[in-house]
Enzyme design. Structure first.
Site, short mmCIF file in Angstrom:
data_model
loop_
_atom_site.label_atom_id
_atom_site.label_comp_id
_atom_site.label_asym_id
_atom_site.label_seq_id
_atom_site.Cartn_x
_atom_site.Cartn_y
_atom_site.Cartn_z
N GLY A 1 2.89 9.32 6.11
CA GLY A 1 1.78 10.19 6.49
C GLY A 1 0.72 10.08 5.43
CD GLU A 2 -3.62 11.62 2.58
OE1 GLU A 2 -3.92 10.81 1.70
OE2 GLU A 2 -3.52 12.85 2.37
CB CYS B 1 4.92 5.05 3.95
SG CYS B 1 3.32 4.26 3.86
NE ARG C 1 -2.39 7.97 -1.90
CZ ARG C 1 -3.16 9.02 -1.64
NH1 ARG C 1 -3.57 9.79 -2.62
NH2 ARG C 1 -3.51 9.28 -0.41
CB ILE D 1 1.03 2.03 8.45
CG1 ILE D 1 1.77 1.37 9.62
CG2 ILE D 1 -0.24 2.72 8.94
CD1 ILE D 1 2.33 2.34 10.62
NE ARG D 2 -4.08 4.61 6.89
CZ ARG D 2 -3.79 4.53 8.19
NH1 ARG D 2 -4.15 3.46 8.87
NH2 ARG D 2 -3.17 5.49 8.81
CG HIS E 1 6.10 3.43 8.36
ND1 HIS E 1 6.07 4.80 8.41
CD2 HIS E 1 5.02 3.06 7.65
CE1 HIS E 1 5.01 5.25 7.76
NE2 HIS E 1 4.35 4.21 7.29
CD GLU F 1 9.24 5.50 10.01
OE1 GLU F 1 9.86 4.80 9.20
OE2 GLU F 1 8.07 5.90 9.81
N1 GLN Z 1 -1.79 5.73 2.59
C1 GLN Z 1 -0.94 6.86 2.67
C2 GLN Z 1 -0.95 7.65 1.36
O1 GLN Z 1 -1.44 7.16 0.39
C3 GLN Z 1 0.49 6.46 3.01
C4 GLN Z 1 0.49 5.77 4.35
C5 GLN Z 1 1.74 5.96 5.14
O2 GLN Z 1 2.58 6.83 4.86
N2 GLN Z 1 1.84 5.22 6.22
O3 GLN Z 1 -0.49 8.75 1.32
#
Ligand code: GLN
Length: 189
Positions: free
Chosen positions: A47-48, A79, A99, A127-128, A164, A166
């Site tokens: 997530g973030e 992540c 990050r 993903i990022r 990820h 999952e």
């Molecule tokens: N870019 C997000 C962060 O820095 C992590 C991305 C993710 O969990 N898919 O929190």
């Protein structure tokens, strides 16, 4: 076996599905009262990480979570969850993290790589994503690298992946986490 899944923000549904598919009972943690239930392990989803950190503080979950992790509660961080466990956040894993390490162009990609005892050619969806810039103690066991960067590691009962698992149908990484949980439960009876 009962696994808590942090459901404050981000990609928790797929973790829930994977674990239930493997026959494991899960419960969602959205507030302190949820967290206080008995548990054998916890999943920190992607997530973030900044939002997740704020929410953990706002909901008074930050310290209780860190205390249980310090006491050896098995944890699986993917992540953003990896970032939360790292030295710059909860600090229960001795890893320094970069990050959004792949920049915007390469923010999301899919590959396969070997992952030590977890198995070979494990599918990895990024993903990022962050990566682990370096390990800060010999207790950290590196499980996988992609392009020379650490993307999966384990320290005691804590497992982290920059990708990820999952989101792929391959359940080997979740099974590995469950075997870590079982080992710890066996050691504590
Ligand atoms: N870019 C997000 C962060 O820095 C992590 C991305 C993710 O969990 N898919 O929190």
């Amino acid at each position: 076996m009962r696994i808590a899944i942090l459901c404050l923000q981000g990609a928790f549904l797929e973790h829930e599905q994977r674990l239930q598919q493997l026959g494991v009972e899960t419960f969602r943690v959205r507030q302190l009262a949820d967290w206080l239930q008995p548990k054998d392990g916890v999943v920190l989803p992607g997530g973030e990480s900044t939002s997740q950190t704020h929410l953990l503080h706002d909901l008074q979950l930050y310290d209780p979570l860190r205390d249980e992790l310090r006491n050896g509660l098995p944890a699986f961080g993917t992540c953003a969850g990896l970032i939360l466990l790292s030295s710059s956040h909860l600090g229960t894993m001795d890893i320094a993290v970069r990050r959004n390490a792949y920049g915007r162009q390469l923010g999301s990609f899919h590959t396969t790589a070997d992952m030590g005892e977890v198995g070979s050619a494990v599918p990895m969806t990024f993903i990022r994503a962050p990566y682990i810039e370096r390990t800060l103690s010999p207790q950290v066991n590196v499980l996988a690298e992609v392009d020379g960067h650490i993307v999966a590691a384990q320290q005691g009962a804590q497992l982290v992946t920059a990708f990820h698992p999952e989101l792929d149908s391959d359940t080997r990484v979740h099974k590995h986490f469950l075997s870590m949980v079982q080992q710890r439960s066996a050691a504590h009876v």
